[in-house]
Design a protein around this motif. Sequence first.
Motif, PDB file in Angstrom:
ATOM      1  N   ASP A 144      23.614   8.189 104.563  1.00  0.00           N
ATOM      2  CA  ASP A 144      23.805   8.794 102.780  1.00  0.00           C
ATOM      3  C   ASP A 144      23.132   7.988 101.905  1.00  0.00           C
ATOM      4  OD1 ASP A 144      25.408  10.798 104.068  1.00  0.00           O
ATOM      5  OD2 ASP A 144      27.170   9.550 103.996  1.00  0.00           O
ATOM      6  N   GLY A 145      22.258   6.963 102.195  1.00  0.00           N
ATOM      7  CA  GLY A 145      21.638   6.149 100.880  1.00  0.00           C
ATOM      8  C   GLY A 145      21.792   4.802 101.217  1.00  0.00           C
ATOM      9  N   GLU A 146      21.144   4.044 100.338  1.00  0.00           N
ATOM     10  CA  GLU A 146      21.223   2.493 100.230  1.00  0.00           C
ATOM     11  C   GLU A 146      22.628   1.950 100.106  1.00  0.00           C
ATOM     12  OE1 GLU A 146      19.863   1.494  95.820  1.00  0.00           O
ATOM     13  OE2 GLU A 146      18.501   2.516  97.457  1.00  0.00           O
ATOM     14  N   LEU A 147      22.714   0.818 100.803  1.00  0.00           N
ATOM     15  CA  LEU A 147      23.858  -0.222 100.715  1.00  0.00           C
ATOM     16  C   LEU A 147      23.438  -1.661 100.633  1.00  0.00           C
ATOM     17  CD1 LEU A 147      26.476   1.529 102.994  1.00  0.00           C
ATOM     18  CD2 LEU A 147      26.753   1.354 100.635  1.00  0.00           C
ATOM     19  N   GLY A 148      24.126  -2.390  99.986  1.00  0.00           N
ATOM     20  CA  GLY A 148      23.917  -3.927  99.959  1.00  0.00           C
ATOM     21  C   GLY A 148      24.440  -4.457 101.176  1.00  0.00           C
TER      22      GLY A 148
ATOM     23  N   VAL B 215      18.848 -10.200 110.049  1.00  0.00           N
ATOM     24  CA  VAL B 215      18.594  -9.128 111.151  1.00  0.00           C
ATOM     25  C   VAL B 215      18.012  -7.896 110.159  1.00  0.00           C
ATOM     26  CG1 VAL B 215      19.560  -7.426 112.628  1.00  0.00           C
ATOM     27  CG2 VAL B 215      20.126  -9.813 112.894  1.00  0.00           C
ATOM     28  N   LEU B 216      18.514  -7.658 109.261  1.00  0.00           N
ATOM     29  CA  LEU B 216      17.872  -6.402 108.398  1.00  0.00           C
ATOM     30  C   LEU B 216      16.568  -6.720 107.907  1.00  0.00           C
ATOM     31  CD1 LEU B 216      21.200  -5.153 106.663  1.00  0.00           C
ATOM     32  CD2 LEU B 216      20.210  -4.290 108.455  1.00  0.00           C
ATOM     33  N   ARG B 217      16.395  -8.054 107.380  1.00  0.00           N
ATOM     34  CA  ARG B 217      14.965  -8.446 106.874  1.00  0.00           C
ATOM     35  C   ARG B 217      14.204  -8.193 107.963  1.00  0.00           C
ATOM     36  NH1 ARG B 217      17.086 -13.418 103.752  1.00  0.00           N
ATOM     37  NH2 ARG B 217      16.858 -14.264 105.718  1.00  0.00           N
TER      38      ARG B 217
ATOM     39  N   GLY C 109       9.572  -1.865 109.618  1.00  0.00           N
ATOM     40  CA  GLY C 109       9.638  -0.562 109.165  1.00  0.00           C
ATOM     41  C   GLY C 109      10.623   0.356 109.584  1.00  0.00           C
ATOM     42  N   VAL C 110      12.021  -0.449 110.123  1.00  0.00           N
ATOM     43  CA  VAL C 110      13.114   0.477 110.549  1.00  0.00           C
ATOM     44  C   VAL C 110      13.935   0.722 109.426  1.00  0.00           C
ATOM     45  CG1 VAL C 110      15.015   0.418 111.876  1.00  0.00           C
ATOM     46  CG2 VAL C 110      12.859  -0.651 112.823  1.00  0.00           C
ATOM     47  N   PHE C 111      14.235   0.009 108.603  1.00  0.00           N
ATOM     48  CA  PHE C 111      14.880   0.332 107.038  1.00  0.00           C
ATOM     49  C   PHE C 111      13.713  -0.202 106.150  1.00  0.00           C
ATOM     50  CE2 PHE C 111      18.068  -1.078 110.227  1.00  0.00           C
ATOM     51  CZ  PHE C 111      18.919  -0.100 110.300  1.00  0.00           C
ATOM     52  N   THR C 112      14.045   0.088 104.848  1.00  0.00           N
ATOM     53  CA  THR C 112      13.398  -0.188 103.554  1.00  0.00           C
ATOM     54  C   THR C 112      14.500  -1.265 102.939  1.00  0.00           C
ATOM     55  OG1 THR C 112      14.163   1.524 102.294  1.00  0.00           O
ATOM     56  CG2 THR C 112      12.291   1.631 103.538  1.00  0.00           C
ATOM     57  N   GLU C 113      14.041  -2.048 102.038  1.00  0.00           N
ATOM     58  CA  GLU C 113      14.604  -2.862 101.111  1.00  0.00           C
ATOM     59  C   GLU C 113      14.144  -2.703  99.631  1.00  0.00           C
ATOM     60  OE1 GLU C 113      16.027  -7.646 100.938  1.00  0.00           O
ATOM     61  OE2 GLU C 113      14.349  -7.177 102.039  1.00  0.00           O
ATOM     62  N   PRO C 114      14.744  -1.645  99.217  1.00  0.00           N
ATOM     63  CA  PRO C 114      14.255  -1.305  97.842  1.00  0.00           C
ATOM     64  C   PRO C 114      14.685  -2.240  96.525  1.00  0.00           C
ATOM     65  CG  PRO C 114      16.238   0.044  98.468  1.00  0.00           C
ATOM     66  CD  PRO C 114      15.927  -0.899  99.565  1.00  0.00           C
TER      67      PRO C 114
ATOM     68  N   TYR D  24      19.511  -2.361 101.397  1.00  0.00           N
ATOM     69  CA  TYR D  24      18.772  -1.426 102.399  1.00  0.00           C
ATOM     70  C   TYR D  24      19.012  -0.106 102.454  1.00  0.00           C
ATOM     71  CZ  TYR D  24      17.740  -6.242 104.062  1.00  0.00           C
ATOM     72  OH  TYR D  24      17.057  -7.526 104.065  1.00  0.00           O
ATOM     73  N   ALA D  25      18.080   0.669 102.929  1.00  0.00           N
ATOM     74  CA  ALA D  25      17.984   1.900 102.731  1.00  0.00           C
ATOM     75  C   ALA D  25      17.296   2.523 104.285  1.00  0.00           C
ATOM     76  CB  ALA D  25      17.303   2.600 101.595  1.00  0.00           C
ATOM     77  N   PRO D  26      17.461   3.851 104.442  1.00  0.00           N
ATOM     78  CA  PRO D  26      17.214   4.533 105.774  1.00  0.00           C
ATOM     79  C   PRO D  26      15.897   4.966 105.642  1.00  0.00           C
ATOM     80  CG  PRO D  26      18.418   6.025 104.537  1.00  0.00           C
ATOM     81  CD  PRO D  26      18.603   4.789 103.584  1.00  0.00           C
ATOM     82  N   THR D  27      15.375   4.969 106.842  1.00  0.00           N
ATOM     83  CA  THR D  27      13.805   5.595 107.008  1.00  0.00           C
ATOM     84  C   THR D  27      13.916   6.667 108.055  1.00  0.00           C
ATOM     85  OG1 THR D  27      13.173   4.196 108.667  1.00  0.00           O
ATOM     86  CG2 THR D  27      12.846   3.437 106.366  1.00  0.00           C
ATOM     87  N   SER D  28      12.693   7.505 108.270  1.00  0.00           N
ATOM     88  CA  SER D  28      12.775   8.107 109.379  1.00  0.00           C
ATOM     89  C   SER D  28      12.880   7.713 110.605  1.00  0.00           C
ATOM     90  CB  SER D  28      11.419   8.783 109.268  1.00  0.00           C
ATOM     91  OG  SER D  28      10.189   7.983 109.452  1.00  0.00           O
TER      92      SER D  28
END
Length: 339
Positions: free
Chosen positions: A38-42, A60-62, A68-73, A78-82
């Motif tokens: 549903d959107g980005e979370l810390g 792991v998330l970095r 390119g699995v997630f983005t780090e706005p 972190y936020a989702p990607t396709s």
Amino acid sequence: MTLSMDENFARLLSLKDTMTPWALRAVVTLGVPDLLADGELGVAELARRTGVVPDALHRVLRLLAARGVFTEPAPGVYAPTSLSRLLESGQRCMSLHPWLDLDGAIGRGDRACVHILEALRTGLPVYERAYGRPVWEDLAADPALTASFDTAMASRATALAPAVATGYDWPSARHVLDAGGGTGTVLAELLRTHPHLRGTLLDRAPAVTAARDIWGATAEGRRCTFTPGSFFDALPLGADVILLVSVIHDWADEHAAAILRRCAEALPPDGRVLIAEHIRDDDAGATAGLLELDLLMLLVYGGRERNLPDFRELGERAGLRLGGVTEVGGGLSLLEFLL
């Protein structure tokens, strides 16, 4: 073109990547893609919800964001990607979730692959080395593992079903027995596409029970018999086509031939066995994905991917002759065997 030493070194480093595959499996098992749906979370909130250490999860998330699995706005957010959408558990058809979940049957098999050297030395599967019993016994002993295996197979079958339902001369058939058909995803599509067909679904009792619960009350289900059983035992009579979808590659030649013999015994004189599998094309060069699957079949199941002469020989061992071979897309072929 000849690559420089630096280019070759970089290429080898990319091939040896250890962390990305396991980082992917870790976040899927923890449910991170679902949490980000549903959107980005810390990272602190993600760690709280998944019960892990924030710093470790951040590492792991970095890595996965760099892939390119997630983005780090924002730093630590972190936020989702396709790509991550394909890891969410709710995506039935196009989700890799059941294939990467380390708590599920497929992920459990992946963990056994650390014993690859033993497989190379013995030529035998190493699943029992990891868990104390062969894969099929292990699944049968744990209902949760069985359910996760059936879910993974159903997601794959959903992608294959339209090709199987439209890629063969089904109007000439009367009754199809889907042997080892799991929860019946392919058979249900067949019966839906061809209303004249009757069907029989045969597999382990939990899969057949789940199939009956899912679609037994539909119009297709009313034209189907749901039969718990094994394709190593005598098969139900009455079908003129016996369908084996992604079954034969699970087994070594001795067992695969035994399955085909059971099919031959259950068919009428004009009956047919239809195998839906990927054919390894050694002349044109098999894809890396199929070769990876071939190795996995050895390590976990003791099976193999086969080329066309391999399939022909298996059929002959069971008293069947290879008729037609039809490519139906996605690398899948339908091989028709006749008595």
